[in-house]
Design an enzyme around this catalytic site. Structure first.
Site, PDB file in Angstrom:
ATOM      1  N   GLU A  23       0.830  -1.209   0.000  1.00  0.00           N
ATOM      2  CA  GLU A  23       0.000   0.000   0.000  1.00  0.00           C
ATOM      3  C   GLU A  23       0.859   1.252   0.000  1.00  0.00           C
ATOM      4  O   GLU A  23       1.953   1.237   0.566  1.00  0.00           O
ATOM      5  CB  GLU A  23      -0.880   0.022   1.271  1.00  0.00           C
ATOM      6  CG  GLU A  23      -1.861  -1.118   1.352  1.00  0.00           C
ATOM      7  CD  GLU A  23      -2.657  -1.105   2.655  1.00  0.00           C
ATOM      8  OE1 GLU A  23      -2.550  -0.147   3.438  1.00  0.00           O
ATOM      9  OE2 GLU A  23      -3.375  -2.089   2.871  1.00  0.00           O
ATOM     10  N   LYS A  37       2.136   4.659   1.388  1.00  0.00           N
ATOM     11  CA  LYS A  37       2.175   5.282   2.715  1.00  0.00           C
ATOM     12  C   LYS A  37       2.039   6.791   2.528  1.00  0.00           C
ATOM     13  O   LYS A  37       2.948   7.456   2.068  1.00  0.00           O
ATOM     14  CB  LYS A  37       3.474   4.951   3.446  1.00  0.00           C
ATOM     15  CG  LYS A  37       3.500   5.490   4.884  1.00  0.00           C
ATOM     16  CD  LYS A  37       4.739   5.048   5.636  1.00  0.00           C
ATOM     17  CE  LYS A  37       4.630   5.254   7.142  1.00  0.00           C
ATOM     18  NZ  LYS A  37       4.350   6.608   7.578  1.00  0.00           N
ATOM     19  N   ARG A  51      -3.300   9.751  10.745  1.00  0.00           N
ATOM     20  CA  ARG A  51      -4.171   8.614  10.995  1.00  0.00           C
ATOM     21  C   ARG A  51      -5.534   9.096  11.443  1.00  0.00           C
ATOM     22  O   ARG A  51      -5.634   9.995  12.283  1.00  0.00           O
ATOM     23  CB  ARG A  51      -3.528   7.766  12.099  1.00  0.00           C
ATOM     24  CG  ARG A  51      -4.151   6.402  12.330  1.00  0.00           C
ATOM     25  CD  ARG A  51      -3.740   5.482  11.212  1.00  0.00           C
ATOM     26  NE  ARG A  51      -4.133   4.101  11.451  1.00  0.00           N
ATOM     27  CZ  ARG A  51      -3.298   3.154  11.865  1.00  0.00           C
ATOM     28  NH1 ARG A  51      -2.039   3.441  12.140  1.00  0.00           N
ATOM     29  NH2 ARG A  51      -3.717   1.928  12.003  1.00  0.00           N
ATOM     30  N   ARG A  99      -4.251   9.316  15.883  1.00  0.00           N
ATOM     31  CA  ARG A  99      -3.394   8.223  16.338  1.00  0.00           C
ATOM     32  C   ARG A  99      -3.177   8.312  17.846  1.00  0.00           C
ATOM     33  O   ARG A  99      -2.994   7.326  18.516  1.00  0.00           O
ATOM     34  CB  ARG A  99      -2.061   8.358  15.608  1.00  0.00           C
ATOM     35  CG  ARG A  99      -0.979   7.415  16.031  1.00  0.00           C
ATOM     36  CD  ARG A  99       0.312   8.000  15.466  1.00  0.00           C
ATOM     37  NE  ARG A  99       1.388   7.042  15.368  1.00  0.00           N
ATOM     38  CZ  ARG A  99       2.190   6.714  16.375  1.00  0.00           C
ATOM     39  NH1 ARG A  99       2.014   7.243  17.559  1.00  0.00           N
ATOM     40  NH2 ARG A  99       3.175   5.861  16.186  1.00  0.00           N
ATOM     41  N   GLU A 108      -6.150   7.112   6.574  1.00  0.00           N
ATOM     42  CA  GLU A 108      -5.252   8.259   6.659  1.00  0.00           C
ATOM     43  C   GLU A 108      -5.956   9.447   5.996  1.00  0.00           C
ATOM     44  O   GLU A 108      -6.453   9.326   4.883  1.00  0.00           O
ATOM     45  CB  GLU A 108      -3.947   7.913   5.913  1.00  0.00           C
ATOM     46  CG  GLU A 108      -2.878   8.953   5.978  1.00  0.00           C
ATOM     47  CD  GLU A 108      -1.909   8.768   7.158  1.00  0.00           C
ATOM     48  OE1 GLU A 108      -2.222   7.976   8.084  1.00  0.00           O
ATOM     49  OE2 GLU A 108      -0.869   9.427   7.150  1.00  0.00           O
ATOM     50  N   ARG A 153       3.143  -3.296  17.035  1.00  0.00           N
ATOM     51  CA  ARG A 153       4.141  -3.142  15.985  1.00  0.00           C
ATOM     52  C   ARG A 153       4.651  -4.544  15.751  1.00  0.00           C
ATOM     53  O   ARG A 153       5.548  -5.011  16.425  1.00  0.00           O
ATOM     54  CB  ARG A 153       5.312  -2.285  16.464  1.00  0.00           C
ATOM     55  CG  ARG A 153       5.162  -0.821  16.176  1.00  0.00           C
ATOM     56  CD  ARG A 153       6.445  -0.086  16.500  1.00  0.00           C
ATOM     57  NE  ARG A 153       6.176   1.304  16.821  1.00  0.00           N
ATOM     58  CZ  ARG A 153       5.955   2.256  15.914  1.00  0.00           C
ATOM     59  NH1 ARG A 153       6.013   1.972  14.633  1.00  0.00           N
ATOM     60  NH2 ARG A 153       5.699   3.480  16.287  1.00  0.00           N
ATOM     61  N   LYS A 181       6.888  -1.179   7.133  1.00  0.00           N
ATOM     62  CA  LYS A 181       7.002   0.016   6.290  1.00  0.00           C
ATOM     63  C   LYS A 181       8.362   0.082   5.645  1.00  0.00           C
ATOM     64  O   LYS A 181       9.366  -0.330   6.232  1.00  0.00           O
ATOM     65  CB  LYS A 181       6.718   1.280   7.090  1.00  0.00           C
ATOM     66  CG  LYS A 181       7.786   1.664   8.060  1.00  0.00           C
ATOM     67  CD  LYS A 181       7.498   3.034   8.658  1.00  0.00           C
ATOM     68  CE  LYS A 181       8.263   3.157   9.966  1.00  0.00           C
ATOM     69  NZ  LYS A 181       7.895   4.253  10.774  1.00  0.00           N
TER      70      LYS A 181
END
Ligand code: ATP
Length: 583
Positions: free
Chosen positions: A268, A270, A275, A290, A320, A437, A443
């Site tokens: 995807e 970024k 967020r 976020r 986002e 995470r 990422k």
């Protein structure tokens, strides 16, 4: 151990650096706490009176506390300030001077947790004329009734700087030790600072259950109640209360990313926005950042779009928000939309000037069904069914599914070409892990990752810059929330504002002045509140800073206070990770 007061427990926790010992003290305290006080103690142990998802702040400055100490003890304000300058901790000052009360305290009633809690919760609700004085009065009343030790911790709680070293992990473990002792089946051996476990896997599983419950609710009081009632596994997300968003790990390249996610994976874009977690229930739409901040009022157009473009009566979706230029339609980097997050006036005008496009990439809840344990692929399929896409309003995040390194690389190159920050590679089989995470989201970004650091000290400039702070000492955090210095920066901040993106010395000075705590010559210590995003050439080991690291050629990119506070600035673990990654 038996603790007569919460303050005694705070002190015992503060006096040890051993995590297991802290856990044991907190667990002892919880076990001896009366049922009706447990929720309050759980919050106060975190130095809070509001749950973690509630961003209300007590909002009292050190100046006001100085006045309150003066009122409660009769000690001269100048003397209080002098002591504060020497110690940098108003809590310690209050403790010392409470010993030497010169005023009659005949009418002081002894303090209860109930009373402290209620008083502190009331402070942010006081508004209008005379409110400052009323707030001061509340603090001084509490101090009048307090023992020296209590005074120390009341002042620190009022200033939202408790810092006795209780990390979220420690509190979670202590809740487990206190209320799930039998299931955990462990023995804590204080003399050796170890725990002995009958069944390590089971112990870890139960702790994970507590952690999951917290990530879902952001509320340790709810987690505690569920632990007591044995209902942890039934905790569900509540629409209208934010869930900790899932985050990413970083990898070097496509090959390494694939190793973590497996093949095929979803790639995807970024986006460089922010967020947005969107909730809908009972015809009410709520938007969270976020940081779990409620920003519904600031984004009325998003509420309208969600109403018209998303099918369903109740849901939680994740995405986002990306700003774009109303005239050219071109995407704008985050700095341009950040002003919308805190805005309290002219909201409609700003919404027209800096509109946002919602890029959706996940769904966590739909029509009463919790989807957190549903694999990503299925979540995406559902999301696609319920959204009516419209460019510049609401779209899906641009994505492909592939198992081919070259196609993936091309997608990454295209993303950078189009001005994206990078890409995110997602494992199609995995669940949505709130606050996690994990290897499921990776990422990829080309540049050295910047750090988010908080200003703890500032220095006045010289010559024509003498009216401004021009140099800033920065800190990261450790796991317990202690702040550790990591460098000094001045570069990147401008003398004159030439574009909207520029951050000036004057702007920083205005932000820092009310936060001054101690002044020593040209240097001031400030309440850690202003978070800057910092670029650098390299991270080096250094004895000059308490983190043990220093940044080479640090440079300020932007003020990130809107998105970060001291609970989620970069931590030492991340600094170490980057330190080793650069080698
Ligand atoms: P950064 O400063 O790079 O955004 P971070 O620490 O805030 O890093 P990461 O876990 O590194 O967070 O990256 C996840 C963030 O990236 C999300 O919080 C979200 O704001 C943003 N983002 C942009 N596009 C996507 C996407 N397609 N999927 C998930 N997150 C995305």
């Amino acid at each position: 151990m038996e603790y007569k007061t919460l303050a005694e427990a705070y002190q015992a926790i503060e006096n040890t650096s051993k995590r297991l010992e802290k856990t044991s003290i907190i667990s002892d305290l919880l076990k001896q706490t009366k049922q009706k006080e447990i929720s309050k103690i759980i919050l106060l142990l975190q130095g809070r009176v509001f749950p973690n998802w509630d961003k209300t702040s007590i909002g009292i400055a050190s100046k006001l506390v100085v006045k309150a100490i003066n009122k409660a003890t009769g000690i001269d304000t100048k003397k209080i300030i002098d002591k504060f300058k020497k110690t940098g901790d108003l809590g310690l000052v209050a403790e010392q001077f409470t010993k030497k009360k010169t005023q009659a305290t005949l009418f002081s009633e002894s303090l209860t947790v109930e009373k402290v809690f209620k008083s502190l919760k009331k402070i942010p609700t006081i508004e209008g004329t005379g409110s400052v004085d009323k707030k001061m009065q509340i603090v001084s009343e509490l101090l009048t009734s307090a023992s020296p030790l209590e005074a120390k911790y009341i002042v620190r709680t009022v200033l939202e700087e408790l810092r006795v070293g209780i990390s979220k992990g420690t509190l979670r473990d202590a809740i487990g030790w206190a209320f799930l002792e039998k299931k955990l089946n462990f023995t804590y051996k204080q003399e050796y600072n170890i725990i002995e476990l009958e069944d390590r896997d089971k112990y870890n599983q139960i702790m994970q259950l507590l952690q999951d419950a917290f990530d879902l609710t952001n509320d340790f009081t709810l987690v505690t109640t569920a632990a007591i009632n044995n209902t942890l596994h039934t905790i569900k997300p509540e629409i209208g209360k934010p869930i900790n968003p899932m985050l990413c790990r970083k990898e070097k390249n496509i090959e390494e990313a694939f190793k973590r996610t497996g093949k095929p994976a979803q790639f995807e874009y970024k986006y460089d926005g922010f967020r947005m977690q969107i909730h809908k229930a009972n015809n009410t739409i709520t938007l969270f950042t976020r940081n779990l901040e409620n920003i519904t009022t600031q984004f009325p157009e998003v509420v309208d779009i969600i109403t018209t473009h998303v099918k369903g009566n109740s849901f939680i979706i994740d995405g986002e928000a990306v700003g774009f230029d109303a005239k050219t339609g071109k995407a704008k980097p985050f700095q341009h939309i950040s002003q919308r997050i805190k805005r309290k006036y002219d909201i409609q005008e700003l919404a027209k000037k800096i509109p946002v496009e919602i890029n959706l990439f996940d769904i966590l809840h739909y029509e009463g069904k919790n989807l957190l344990k549903t694999p990503l692929q299925e979540r995406m399929d559902l999301l696609k069914k319920i959204i009516k896409e419209e460019t510049k309003k609401i779209v899906f995040t641009k994505s492909i599914i592939t198992d081919d390194d070259q196609i993936a690389q091309q997608f990454y190159d295209d993303a950078l070409e189009e001005g994206m920050e990078g890409i995110i590679v997602k494992d199609l089989k995995t669940i949505y892990k709130p606050g996690g995470r994990i290897d499921a989201w990776i990422k990829l970004k080309p540049v050295m990752e910047p750090l988010d650091l908080v200003i703890v000290e500032a220095e006045w400039g010289e010559g024509k810059r003498s009216g401004w702070f021009t140099s800033f000492v920065l800190a990261c955090r450790d796991e317990e929330g202690n702040l550790l210095t990591i460098g000094k920066v001045g570069t990147g901040v401008k003398e004159k504002k030439e574009s909207d993106d520029d951050l000036t010395f004057e702007e920083l000075t205005v932000l820092l002045k009310p936060l001054i705590e101690v002044e020593e010559g040209r240097t001031v210590k400030v309440k850690p509140n202003i978070v800057l995003e910092i670029n650098y050439e390299e991270i080096q080991k250094s004895p000059s800073y308490t983190s043990g690291y220093a940044l080479r050629f640090p440079r300020v990119i932007r003020n990130r206070t809107d998105e970060r506070d001291i609970t989620n600035i970069s931590d030492l673990e991340l600094v170490e990770e980057f330190y080793f990654a650069q080698k």
